[in-house]
Design a protein around this motif. Structure first.
Motif, PDB file in Angstrom:
ATOM      1  N   PRO A 224       6.971   6.265 -22.148  1.00 20.69           N
ATOM      2  CA  PRO A 224       6.422   5.024 -21.599  1.00 20.69           C
ATOM      3  C   PRO A 224       7.359   4.398 -20.574  1.00 20.69           C
ATOM      4  CG  PRO A 224       7.292   4.633 -23.803  1.00 20.69           C
ATOM      5  CD  PRO A 224       7.393   6.111 -23.551  1.00 20.69           C
ATOM      6  N   SER A 225       6.777   3.818 -19.543  1.00 20.83           N
ATOM      7  CA  SER A 225       7.543   3.115 -18.519  1.00 20.83           C
ATOM      8  C   SER A 225       6.674   1.993 -17.974  1.00 20.83           C
ATOM      9  CB  SER A 225       7.936   4.090 -17.396  1.00 20.83           C
ATOM     10  OG  SER A 225       8.570   3.408 -16.334  1.00 20.83           O
ATOM     11  N   GLY A 226       7.288   0.896 -17.591  1.00 22.89           N
ATOM     12  CA  GLY A 226       6.541  -0.244 -17.068  1.00 22.89           C
ATOM     13  C   GLY A 226       7.079  -0.723 -15.732  1.00 22.89           C
ATOM     14  N   TRP A 227       6.243  -1.431 -14.989  1.00 19.93           N
ATOM     15  CA  TRP A 227       6.614  -1.992 -13.684  1.00 19.93           C
ATOM     16  C   TRP A 227       6.078  -3.418 -13.630  1.00 19.93           C
ATOM     17  CZ3 TRP A 227       3.857  -0.340  -8.534  1.00 19.93           C
ATOM     18  CH2 TRP A 227       4.442  -1.006  -7.452  1.00 19.93           C
ATOM     19  N   ASP A 228       6.970  -4.389 -13.549  1.00 16.62           N
ATOM     20  CA  ASP A 228       6.578  -5.801 -13.503  1.00 16.62           C
ATOM     21  C   ASP A 228       6.084  -6.136 -12.104  1.00 16.62           C
ATOM     22  OD1 ASP A 228       6.399  -8.580 -13.437  1.00 16.62           O
ATOM     23  OD2 ASP A 228       8.145  -8.871 -14.723  1.00 16.62           O
ATOM     24  N   ILE A 229       4.746  -6.298 -11.975  1.00 11.13           N
ATOM     25  CA  ILE A 229       4.144  -6.549 -10.657  1.00 11.13           C
ATOM     26  C   ILE A 229       3.659  -7.995 -10.518  1.00 11.13           C
ATOM     27  CG2 ILE A 229       3.463  -4.133 -10.304  1.00 11.13           C
ATOM     28  CD1 ILE A 229       0.578  -5.000 -11.104  1.00 11.13           C
ATOM     29  N   THR A 230       4.171  -8.888 -11.360  1.00  7.15           N
ATOM     30  CA  THR A 230       3.698 -10.278 -11.376  1.00  7.15           C
ATOM     31  C   THR A 230       3.701 -10.906  -9.986  1.00  7.15           C
ATOM     32  OG1 THR A 230       4.654 -10.461 -13.589  1.00  7.15           O
ATOM     33  CG2 THR A 230       4.002 -12.515 -12.513  1.00  7.15           C
ATOM     34  N   GLU A 231       4.783 -10.648  -9.217  1.00  8.18           N
ATOM     35  CA  GLU A 231       4.906 -11.290  -7.895  1.00  8.18           C
ATOM     36  C   GLU A 231       3.863 -10.802  -6.896  1.00  8.18           C
ATOM     37  OE1 GLU A 231       7.874 -12.909 -10.009  1.00  8.18           O
ATOM     38  OE2 GLU A 231       7.628 -10.745  -9.817  1.00  8.18           O
ATOM     39  N   CYS A 232       3.189  -9.687  -7.205  1.00  7.27           N
ATOM     40  CA  CYS A 232       2.117  -9.211  -6.308  1.00  7.27           C
ATOM     41  C   CYS A 232       0.983 -10.226  -6.198  1.00  7.27           C
ATOM     42  CB  CYS A 232       1.539  -7.888  -6.820  1.00  7.27           C
ATOM     43  SG  CYS A 232       2.644  -6.483  -6.662  1.00  7.27           S
ATOM     44  N   PHE A 233       0.895 -11.118  -7.180  1.00  9.61           N
ATOM     45  CA  PHE A 233      -0.216 -12.075  -7.223  1.00  9.61           C
ATOM     46  C   PHE A 233       0.224 -13.480  -6.795  1.00  9.61           C
ATOM     47  CE2 PHE A 233      -0.636  -8.775 -10.427  1.00  9.61           C
ATOM     48  CZ  PHE A 233      -1.834  -8.196 -10.054  1.00  9.61           C
ATOM     49  N   VAL A 234       1.487 -13.585  -6.337  1.00 10.82           N
ATOM     50  CA  VAL A 234       2.014 -14.886  -5.892  1.00 10.82           C
ATOM     51  C   VAL A 234       1.919 -14.956  -4.380  1.00 10.82           C
ATOM     52  CG1 VAL A 234       4.013 -16.428  -5.859  1.00 10.82           C
ATOM     53  CG2 VAL A 234       3.599 -14.963  -7.859  1.00 10.82           C
ATOM     54  N   GLU A 235       1.095 -15.860  -3.880  1.00 10.80           N
ATOM     55  CA  GLU A 235       0.850 -15.999  -2.442  1.00 10.80           C
ATOM     56  C   GLU A 235       2.164 -16.199  -1.688  1.00 10.80           C
ATOM     57  OE1 GLU A 235      -1.656 -15.753   0.710  1.00 10.80           O
ATOM     58  OE2 GLU A 235      -2.399 -15.844  -1.347  1.00 10.80           O
ATOM     59  N   ARG A 264      -9.899  -6.866  -3.985  1.00 14.73           N
ATOM     60  CA  ARG A 264     -10.344  -5.759  -4.840  1.00 14.73           C
ATOM     61  C   ARG A 264      -9.164  -5.062  -5.500  1.00 14.73           C
ATOM     62  NH1 ARG A 264     -13.621  -3.629  -0.919  1.00 14.73           N
ATOM     63  NH2 ARG A 264     -12.736  -1.556  -1.129  1.00 14.73           N
ATOM     64  N   LEU A 265      -8.105  -4.854  -4.716  1.00 13.65           N
ATOM     65  CA  LEU A 265      -6.934  -4.167  -5.258  1.00 13.65           C
ATOM     66  C   LEU A 265      -6.238  -5.030  -6.308  1.00 13.65           C
ATOM     67  CD1 LEU A 265      -5.099  -1.744  -5.317  1.00 13.65           C
ATOM     68  CD2 LEU A 265      -3.828  -2.679  -3.380  1.00 13.65           C
ATOM     69  N   GLN A 266      -6.092  -6.303  -6.046  1.00 16.35           N
ATOM     70  CA  GLN A 266      -5.436  -7.186  -7.013  1.00 16.35           C
ATOM     71  C   GLN A 266      -6.250  -7.280  -8.303  1.00 16.35           C
ATOM     72  OE1 GLN A 266      -4.912 -10.585  -4.380  1.00 16.35           O
ATOM     73  NE2 GLN A 266      -2.700 -10.245  -4.286  1.00 16.35           N
ATOM     74  N   GLU A 267      -7.564  -7.282  -8.175  1.00 14.92           N
ATOM     75  CA  GLU A 267      -8.420  -7.280  -9.379  1.00 14.92           C
ATOM     76  C   GLU A 267      -8.274  -5.966 -10.144  1.00 14.92           C
ATOM     77  OE1 GLU A 267     -12.324  -8.051  -7.877  1.00 14.92           O
ATOM     78  OE2 GLU A 267     -11.951 -10.205  -7.542  1.00 14.92           O
ATOM     79  N   ALA A 268      -8.225  -4.852  -9.423  1.00 16.65           N
ATOM     80  CA  ALA A 268      -8.068  -3.544 -10.071  1.00 16.65           C
ATOM     81  C   ALA A 268      -6.742  -3.472 -10.822  1.00 16.65           C
ATOM     82  CB  ALA A 268      -8.154  -2.426  -9.029  1.00 16.65           C
ATOM     83  N   LEU A 269      -5.692  -4.019 -10.238  1.00 15.50           N
ATOM     84  CA  LEU A 269      -4.368  -3.972 -10.857  1.00 15.50           C
ATOM     85  C   LEU A 269      -4.318  -4.740 -12.174  1.00 15.50           C
ATOM     86  CD1 LEU A 269      -2.041  -4.447  -7.742  1.00 15.50           C
ATOM     87  CD2 LEU A 269      -2.362  -2.366  -9.085  1.00 15.50           C
TER      88      LEU A 269
END
Length: 295
Positions: A224-235, A264-269
């Motif tokens: 298992p591995s994770g990637w914190d992408i929280t900032e992808c959704f910060v304008e 669409r991409l942000q919703e998919a993520l």
């Protein structure tokens, strides 16, 4: 005027890749594999004359250069087989990556009994060179770390490097798992990804299918591995922008993609098959498969 979308240059890719590494457990995941499984895997190797470290097809691979991981594997080989000479060959088309690896070697005085041969070539160029010279060198251990996404002919590349194994040799392929968010994104939401990303959307099952067709015995280890992408959704977040560039292979994706495509991409993520939420953070699944093929 909104600038048009374009692929990342090699330099831009390195910057985006660094952002990915800073926020993911990619290397920690590989360290765990090295610690838990690698000693047993290389213990079965009978003769350590050659250790090949194999890299990517183009100068800008999807998941970059792993020179540090290479050296860790060499140290494991040394620990399991003390005093044995290791002849290490590197196939890498990017001159910057070759220079960085050489610098790491120069700073590692503990690498006794190890020689390094550098081939600044793509995997296809290396294969052609070997066939032209008629010197089909045999290796005890070959690894391909996150590099098959940019190879033109994946089955033939695997077939060629498997043919380079000596008796009792091992071929290690590290690739994204079918359980990763990438697999779901590529399968279910490919329409969200811009045409600028020209890589192969391949995960572990695509590799094991090839090995089965070749009749090659293999084992798969899932980590298992994770990637914190929280900032992808910060304008307007610069780090989030770099993450989206890495995810899409596109320069300034958030600033150049049409609004509908971004949405669409942000919703998919955010879909559960791609990501989970922990303590308010969005963690993209970056699970890896370590596939060990026998000679």
């Amino acid at each position: 005027v909104i600038p048009s979308m374009r692929s990342l240059t090699a330099e831009e890719y390195v910057e985006a890749f660094k952002s990915f590494l800073d926020h993911s457990t990619e290397h920690q995941c590989m360290d765990e594999f090295n610690r838990e499984q690698m000693p047993n895997i290389v213990a079965g190797v009978s003769r350590l004359c050659h250790c090949t470290s194999h890299k990517a097809e183009h100068a800008s691979p999807l998941l970059g250069d792993f020179q540090g991981v290479d050296l860790k594997m060499i140290r494991i080989l040394q620990a399991v087989h003390p005093g044995v000479f290791i002849d290490n060959e590197i196939v890498e088309p990017n001159p910057q990556h070759v220079a960085a690896y050489k610098e790491l070697v120069n700073q590692a005085p503990d690498l006794q009994n190890v020689s390094f041969i550098w081939h600044q070539l793509t995997s296809l160029e290396y294969e052609q060179q070997v066939k032209e010279k008629g010197t089909h060198k045999k290796f005890d251990f070959i690894h391909m770390i996150q590099m098959l996404y940019r190879v033109e002919d994946i089955p033939n590349t695997i077939k060629f490097f498997h043919s380079c194994l000596d008796q009792h040799g091992k071929l290690l392929i590290i690739i994204l798992s079918d359980s990763s968010g990438w697999a779901s994104l590529w399968k279910k939401h490919r329409d969200c990804l811009p045409a600028t990303d020209s890589g192969h959307y391949i995960t572990s099952s695509g590799i094991t299918d090839v090995l089965r067709r070749l009749g090659v015995e293999h084992r798969v280890y899932e980590f298992p591995s994770g990637w914190d992408i929280t900032e992808c959704f910060v304008e307007g977040d610069a780090e989030g922008g770099r993450m989206m560039d890495f995810l899409t292979g596109t320069r300034n994706f958030l600033g150049t993609a049409p609004a509908a495509l971004r949405r669409r991409l942000q919703e998919a993520l955010c879909q559960p098959e791609c990501s989970s939420t922990r303590d308010g953070r969005v963690i993209f699944s970056n699970n890896l498969s370590m596939i060990v093929a026998e000679s």
